[in-house]
Design an enzyme around this catalytic site. Structure first.
Site, PDB file in Angstrom:
ATOM      1  N   GLY A   1       0.784  -1.223   0.000  1.00  0.00           N
ATOM      2  CA  GLY A   1       0.000   0.000   0.000  1.00  0.00           C
ATOM      3  C   GLY A   1       0.819   1.278   0.000  1.00  0.00           C
ATOM      4  O   GLY A   1       0.269   2.368  -0.200  1.00  0.00           O
TER       5      GLY A   1
ATOM      6  N   PRO B   1       8.566   6.261  -5.675  1.00  0.00           N
ATOM      7  CA  PRO B   1       8.747   7.054  -6.887  1.00  0.00           C
ATOM      8  C   PRO B   1       9.322   6.194  -8.018  1.00  0.00           C
ATOM      9  O   PRO B   1      10.144   5.302  -7.790  1.00  0.00           O
ATOM     10  CB  PRO B   1       9.745   8.137  -6.459  1.00  0.00           C
ATOM     11  CG  PRO B   1       9.552   8.253  -4.976  1.00  0.00           C
ATOM     12  CD  PRO B   1       9.270   6.855  -4.526  1.00  0.00           C
TER      13      PRO B   1
ATOM     14  N   GLY C   1      14.546   7.039  -9.172  1.00  0.00           N
ATOM     15  CA  GLY C   1      15.372   7.429  -8.037  1.00  0.00           C
ATOM     16  C   GLY C   1      16.798   7.653  -8.487  1.00  0.00           C
ATOM     17  O   GLY C   1      17.192   7.231  -9.573  1.00  0.00           O
ATOM     18  N   LEU C   2      17.558   8.327  -7.651  1.00  0.00           N
ATOM     19  CA  LEU C   2      18.978   8.529  -7.944  1.00  0.00           C
ATOM     20  C   LEU C   2      19.770   7.329  -7.466  1.00  0.00           C
ATOM     21  O   LEU C   2      19.755   6.998  -6.278  1.00  0.00           O
ATOM     22  CB  LEU C   2      19.490   9.792  -7.254  1.00  0.00           C
ATOM     23  CG  LEU C   2      20.975  10.102  -7.504  1.00  0.00           C
ATOM     24  CD1 LEU C   2      21.195  10.584  -8.928  1.00  0.00           C
ATOM     25  CD2 LEU C   2      21.499  11.130  -6.497  1.00  0.00           C
ATOM     26  N   GLY C   3      20.468   6.653  -8.380  1.00  0.00           N
ATOM     27  CA  GLY C   3      21.371   5.578  -7.998  1.00  0.00           C
ATOM     28  C   GLY C   3      22.673   6.146  -7.465  1.00  0.00           C
ATOM     29  O   GLY C   3      23.131   7.209  -7.900  1.00  0.00           O
TER      30      GLY C   3
ATOM     31  N   TYR D   1      28.018   0.410  -0.683  1.00  0.00           N
ATOM     32  CA  TYR D   1      28.587   1.502  -1.470  1.00  0.00           C
ATOM     33  C   TYR D   1      29.521   2.385  -0.664  1.00  0.00           C
ATOM     34  O   TYR D   1      30.297   3.157  -1.226  1.00  0.00           O
ATOM     35  CB  TYR D   1      27.474   2.363  -2.079  1.00  0.00           C
ATOM     36  CG  TYR D   1      26.441   1.610  -2.871  1.00  0.00           C
ATOM     37  CD1 TYR D   1      26.671   0.317  -3.353  1.00  0.00           C
ATOM     38  CD2 TYR D   1      25.194   2.186  -3.129  1.00  0.00           C
ATOM     39  CE1 TYR D   1      25.707  -0.372  -4.067  1.00  0.00           C
ATOM     40  CE2 TYR D   1      24.224   1.512  -3.850  1.00  0.00           C
ATOM     41  CZ  TYR D   1      24.478   0.229  -4.306  1.00  0.00           C
ATOM     42  OH  TYR D   1      23.510  -0.446  -5.018  1.00  0.00           O
TER      43      TYR D   1
ATOM     44  N   LYS E   1      20.240  -1.210   1.693  1.00  0.00           N
ATOM     45  CA  LYS E   1      20.290  -2.653   1.484  1.00  0.00           C
ATOM     46  C   LYS E   1      21.170  -3.322   2.537  1.00  0.00           C
ATOM     47  O   LYS E   1      22.234  -2.807   2.901  1.00  0.00           O
ATOM     48  CB  LYS E   1      20.843  -2.962   0.081  1.00  0.00           C
ATOM     49  CG  LYS E   1      20.104  -2.241  -1.037  1.00  0.00           C
ATOM     50  CD  LYS E   1      20.754  -2.464  -2.390  1.00  0.00           C
ATOM     51  CE  LYS E   1      20.143  -1.551  -3.437  1.00  0.00           C
ATOM     52  NZ  LYS E   1      20.660  -0.161  -3.337  1.00  0.00           N
TER      53      LYS E   1
ATOM     54  N   HIS F   1      20.360  -7.456  -0.039  1.00  0.00           N
ATOM     55  CA  HIS F   1      21.145  -7.130  -1.236  1.00  0.00           C
ATOM     56  C   HIS F   1      21.351  -8.338  -2.143  1.00  0.00           C
ATOM     57  O   HIS F   1      21.469  -8.198  -3.355  1.00  0.00           O
ATOM     58  CB  HIS F   1      22.505  -6.548  -0.810  1.00  0.00           C
ATOM     59  CG  HIS F   1      23.072  -5.572  -1.783  1.00  0.00           C
ATOM     60  ND1 HIS F   1      23.776  -4.454  -1.409  1.00  0.00           N
ATOM     61  CD2 HIS F   1      23.039  -5.529  -3.134  1.00  0.00           C
ATOM     62  CE1 HIS F   1      24.148  -3.774  -2.473  1.00  0.00           C
ATOM     63  NE2 HIS F   1      23.723  -4.409  -3.525  1.00  0.00           N
TER      64      HIS F   1
END
Length: 338
Positions: free
Chosen positions: A12, A16, A19-21, A51, A80, A113
């Site tokens: 629910g 968006p 998205g910005l990676g 990252y 993640k 991940h």
């Protein structure tokens, strides 16, 4: 200002569509990229412990909140759980490290991940630690490898990991949970056992790896798809020297010329029309803005078919170093546990 549309997930909540990676976004650049993205209308930032740039991302998000550009509830933040946190006792440790770096009280979406676990080690616990990369905040070995350069594995069942993610929802540390880099067989097993169904599956998806079977399966199960590496990661370190960028493909260039858009915009529009959300990575403000300007045109059915025909089943991120893992998802004729 452009604004991404939203997709309603199976719990629910809304995500968006763009998205910005932030994978491979370098220190000193990723924060400015996040600021530029929020300023031009992005409301989804895709992050990961792996990252190792969540501190800078968190600073940028807080700056925009403090400036009154956005409120916390306006931005959708994904992170993640990295493979070293698969031991059930470590799952909350993993999310808390990301929350601390991002300066947040909760995550909007938290993904496993991959289904594959690694040992959670410090450098001094490895036989050879001279070239080991460790996390800057906790000193954990990010990619524990043995002397043969294979991952040092933890064979915790991903179902047990998932049960811990469900607990994170229960206590409010994360709003939605999902998966990344799973096979159809693994999702089927997880889906049948899960108390909370995965809301999202994030996987490699681009014109050279069309993943039609996976897209169809996720649609059947009402699992939202997020495409990572939509441009086939042209800056990946292991890219062959003679490989032309996906966005230089003649078919994509021809379609881009016809519709009066960039080749990057055509690729993103193609993925959106395949009902995927996308997380293009860039640290260049001009490109960040351009990647969001894909909601005022559509590709024809014929153009979509032309791009689909480019499929080569070309996986640019195969996790080849994990090929012997019990839960390696990309085996041909995958059978659980073999």
């Amino acid at each position: 200002m452009s604004k991404a549309t939203e997709i309603t997930m199976n719990d629910g909540r809304k995500i968006p569509s763009i998205g910005l990676g932030t994978w491979k976004s370098a220190p000193g650049k990723v924060g400015r990229a996040v600021e530029a993205a929020i300023d031009c209308g992005y409301r989804h930032i895709d992050c990961a412990w792996l990252y190792q740039n969540e501190d800078e991302i968190g600073d940028a998000i807080q700056k925009k909140i403090n400036e009154g550009v956005v409120k916390r509830e306006d931005v959708f933040i994904t992170s993640k759980l990295w493979n070293i946190f698969h031991n059930p006792a470590d799952v909350e440790v993993g999310v808390q490290e990301s929350l601390s770096s991002l300066k947040l009280d909760y995550l909007d979406l938290y993904l496993m991940h991959s289904p594959m676990g690694y040992k959670n080690l410090k450098a001094n616990e490895l036989a050879s630690s001279s070239d080991v990369v460790v996390s800057k905040n906790s000193g954990r070995v990010i990619m524990p490898r043995d002397e043969s350069d294979h991952s040092i594995v933890d064979e915790t069942d991903y179902l047990d990991v998932w049960r811990e993610l469900e607990k994170l929802v229960d206590v409010g540390l994360v709003k939605s949970i999902g998966i990344s880099n799973f096979s159809i067989q693994q999702i089927e097993r997880l889906y049948s056992e899960a108390r909370i169904k995965p809301a999202v599956h994030q996987f490699e998806l681009h014109p050279y790896n069309s993943q039609t079977a996976m897209l169809d399966y996720c649609a059947e199960k009402n699992i939202t798809v997020t495409a990572y590496s939509p441009f086939a990661s042209p800056d990946r370190p292991w890219k062959p020297k003679d490989e032309l960028p996906l966005t230089c493909d003649p078919v994509i260039k021809e379609i881009a010329t016809k519709v009066g858009r960039s080749t990057h915009q055509v690729v993103l529009r193609y993925l959106l029309q395949r009902k995927a959300t996308v997380t293009p990575k860039s640290v260049t403000p001009r490109n960040i803005i351009s990647n969001l300007q894909v909601f005022d045109f559509e590709l024809s059915e014929d153009d979509v078919k032309k791009i689909l025909a480019l499929n080569k089943n070309h996986r640019i991120l195969s996790f080849f170093w994990d090929a012997n893992h019990k839960y390696y998802p990309f085996k041909t004729d995958y059978k659980e546990g073999e």
